[in-house]
Design an enzyme around this catalytic site. Structure first.
Site, short mmCIF file in Angstrom:
data_model
loop_
_atom_site.label_atom_id
_atom_site.label_comp_id
_atom_site.label_asym_id
_atom_site.label_seq_id
_atom_site.Cartn_x
_atom_site.Cartn_y
_atom_site.Cartn_z
N GLU A 115 -9.75 3.12 -4.27
CA GLU A 115 -10.45 3.63 -3.08
C GLU A 115 -10.00 5.04 -2.75
O GLU A 115 -8.79 5.33 -2.78
CB GLU A 115 -10.10 2.76 -1.85
CG GLU A 115 -10.76 1.42 -1.82
CD GLU A 115 -10.53 0.71 -0.48
OE1 GLU A 115 -10.79 -0.49 -0.43
OE2 GLU A 115 -10.09 1.34 0.50
N ASN A 144 -7.71 -2.02 -4.89
CA ASN A 144 -8.00 -3.45 -4.77
C ASN A 144 -7.94 -4.07 -6.15
O ASN A 144 -8.59 -3.60 -7.08
CB ASN A 144 -9.39 -3.66 -4.18
CG ASN A 144 -9.49 -3.06 -2.79
OD1 ASN A 144 -8.58 -3.20 -1.98
ND2 ASN A 144 -10.56 -2.36 -2.53
N ARG A 168 -25.79 -6.29 2.73
CA ARG A 168 -25.14 -7.59 2.96
C ARG A 168 -25.86 -8.32 4.08
O ARG A 168 -25.97 -7.82 5.21
CB ARG A 168 -23.68 -7.39 3.35
CG ARG A 168 -22.86 -6.74 2.24
CD ARG A 168 -21.39 -6.86 2.55
NE ARG A 168 -20.57 -6.10 1.62
CZ ARG A 168 -19.25 -6.16 1.56
NH1 ARG A 168 -18.60 -6.96 2.42
NH2 ARG A 168 -18.58 -5.45 0.70
N VAL A 181 -17.01 -7.62 -3.59
CA VAL A 181 -18.33 -8.07 -3.15
C VAL A 181 -19.42 -7.19 -3.76
O VAL A 181 -20.44 -7.67 -4.25
CB VAL A 181 -18.43 -8.01 -1.60
CG1 VAL A 181 -19.83 -8.38 -1.13
CG2 VAL A 181 -17.38 -8.92 -0.94
N LYS A 183 0.81 -1.21 0.00
CA LYS A 183 0.00 0.00 0.00
C LYS A 183 0.85 1.28 0.00
O LYS A 183 0.41 2.31 -0.51
CB LYS A 183 -0.96 0.00 1.19
CG LYS A 183 -1.86 -1.25 1.27
CD LYS A 183 -2.75 -1.41 0.04
CE LYS A 183 -3.45 -2.75 0.00
NZ LYS A 183 -4.23 -2.97 -1.24
N ARG A 213 -9.02 -6.88 -7.40
CA ARG A 213 -9.91 -8.04 -7.51
C ARG A 213 -11.33 -7.57 -7.85
O ARG A 213 -11.65 -6.40 -7.78
CB ARG A 213 -9.98 -8.76 -6.16
CG ARG A 213 -10.50 -7.84 -5.07
CD ARG A 213 -10.86 -8.54 -3.78
NE ARG A 213 -11.55 -7.64 -2.88
CZ ARG A 213 -10.97 -6.78 -2.06
NH1 ARG A 213 -9.66 -6.69 -2.01
NH2 ARG A 213 -11.70 -6.00 -1.28
#
Ligand code: MV4
Length: 447
Positions: free
Chosen positions: A275, A290, A338, A295, A116, A292
């Site tokens: 982000e 990120n 969620r 969610v 990071k 990937r």
């Protein structure tokens, strides 16, 4: 280029990937642990292979067994989903060495963004605004103290190998710095095998805003309107929405420009997320990337009609992305809730067990991604996310009304879930007005 995809994951995201494969005429291979053999993702995939015991370490993180499963079944691509091996650069590299297509960015980019502090150096070079802080890693606690004086307290110590809030420590005054530094370093070493720390000024009451990107190998791609993920508890997101009620058209332009600069700087391909924090004065600051599928990708799908998983698979097979930025029509408002098998009345403690009955909401502009069917056993070994209820409306108020309708219809008999918590949030005046920050749950619900 490939016709069979192994899905190195479980639960609702594995189901989501099976569905994208089927829509594209690709064969799917599920992997599972010994306790997951009756799970929905195994039933829905064309084939399945048991890769190990109940613990994630023994199965969903078991690289040799997963590679063997691909070889035995003739799958030529691996989709990692999120979590597990999704941001493991070694795994992406091993796939490449075994002539398997890893559905995601290159191992080099995963590794670069996985550090990071290094990701921020890349962003700085690309002239993306950052929060004032250290340039790269801190050398020791003395240097940290000097820098903190310069920046002004409170400051935040962050683990370079962390991300998503893991290994963070707020330091409110110089008396706390030395011990915070030692503790953070020790925790980071234990958790990420990397004791590297960096520092930032701590922004109080910030909002968490992120930009979904999706690019092909030729540099064609899409930047989606932002998602807001400020409703979170202990760095676990509970509600996401797109667009953000706090982002003006001008701020959106900036966010897209910054995300674009980061994409170009590393020639990012596949799906990823930049982000940002939005501070109280309206300032935007990049914090991390990120590498990937996330969610919450579904809310971006609902406001654009783009199937992000399908495009990810198409890009990985060497095809060009199907839509371009000019052709992207974003409209309306989407929200995701969620549903975790957790007890909000008991500090959100996990609540595993058999789901005797389940009724899932449906109807216009409601989508549910889930691992549930009647009789599903929610296992204690894995993440507690069991369903995602997503809704779309012409505007935020319509999405809110539809969310109340959908969550009222949802019924899960067995484990305690976050359903009632969401229904309360949907009657909270601050949430309804859009005036909330990352401290919302703590301030309104006391945890
Ligand atoms: C911050 C911050 C304030 N100032 N950085 C947490 C997750 C990770 N992606 C970044 N995070 C934050 N970084 C600076 N310089 C606030 C957060 C943050 C947060 C902090 C405390 C309590 C809840 C939070 C929820 C989201 C983000």
């Amino acid at each position: 280029m490939f016709s069979k995809v192994l899905i190195a994951n479980r639960g609702e995201i594995a189901v989501r990937i099976v569905r994208a494969c089927r829509d594209m005429g690709l064969h799917s291979v599920a992997i599972h642990s010994t306790v997951d053999r009756n799970s929905l993702h195994v039933k829905l995939a064309d084939e399945s292979v048991c890769v190990g015991g109940a613990s994630a370490q023994a199965s969903y993180l078991n690289i040799p067994n997963i590679i063997s499963a691909a070889e035995i079944t003739g799958a030529k691509a691996i989709h990692p989903g999120y979590g597990f091996l999704a941001e493991n650069a070694d795994f992406a590299e091993i796939c490449q060495e075994c002539d398997l297509t890893f559905v995601g960015p290159s191992a080099e980019v995963i590794s670069l963004m996985g550090d990071k502090a290094q990701a921020k150096v890349t962003a700085r070079k690309a002239e993306v605004p950052l929060i004032e802080g250290s340039e790269g890693l801190l050398e020791d606690s003395d240097q940290a103290r000097q820098l903190a004086e310069q920046i002004g307290y409170p400051v935040l110590l962050k683990a370079a190998g962390g991300g998503g809030g893991k290994g963070m420590r707020i330091v409110r005054g110089q008396g706390d710095l030395e011990s915070a530094f030692q503790m953070a370093q020790g925790e980071a070493k234990a958790a990420f095998n990397n004791g590297g720390l960096y520092m930032e000024q701590y922004l109080e009451n910030a909002r968490h805003i992120e930009v979904q990107i999706l690019f092909d190998n030729e540099g064609n791609g899409l930047l989606f309107p932002e998602r807001e993920c400020s409703v979170q508890r202990r760095h676990q997101k509970l509600i996401e929405e797109s667009p953000s009620p706090a982002v003006t058209p001008q701020a959106r332009q900036k966010l897209m420009e910054y995300a674009s600069r980061i994409q170009k700087a590393v020639r990012y391909k596949s799906a990823g997320t930049a982000e940002f924090l939005l501070d109280k004065k309206g300032g935007l600051h990049f914090i991390e990337m990120n590498t990937r599928l996330q969610v919450e990708h579904g809310v971006s799908e609902m406001i654009t009609g783009v199937d992000i998983v399908r495009e990810q698979l198409a890009i990985a097979s060497g095809n060009r992305i199907g839509v371009d930025q000019k052709g992207l029509r974003a409209g309306g408002h989407a929200m995701e809730f969620r549903i975790n098998a957790e007890d909000p009345e008991n500090n959100f403690a996990p609540s595993p067990g058999v789901v005797h009955r389940v009724h899932l909401p449906a109807g216009p502009w409601v989508r549910v991604d889930t691992l549930l069917e009647p009789g599903t056993e929610v296992l204690p070994h894995y993440d507690s996310l069991i369903a995602k209820v997503m809704v779309w409306g012409e505007n935020r108020n319509e999405a809110i009304r539809r969310a109340r309708r959908a969550l009222s219809e949802l019924s899960i008999e067995g484990p305690k879930t976050t359903r009632e918590f969401h229904l309360e949030v949907l009657h909270n005046s601050r949430f309804l007005s859009g005036d909330y920050s990352t401290h919302f749950i703590q301030e309104e619900f006391g945890n």
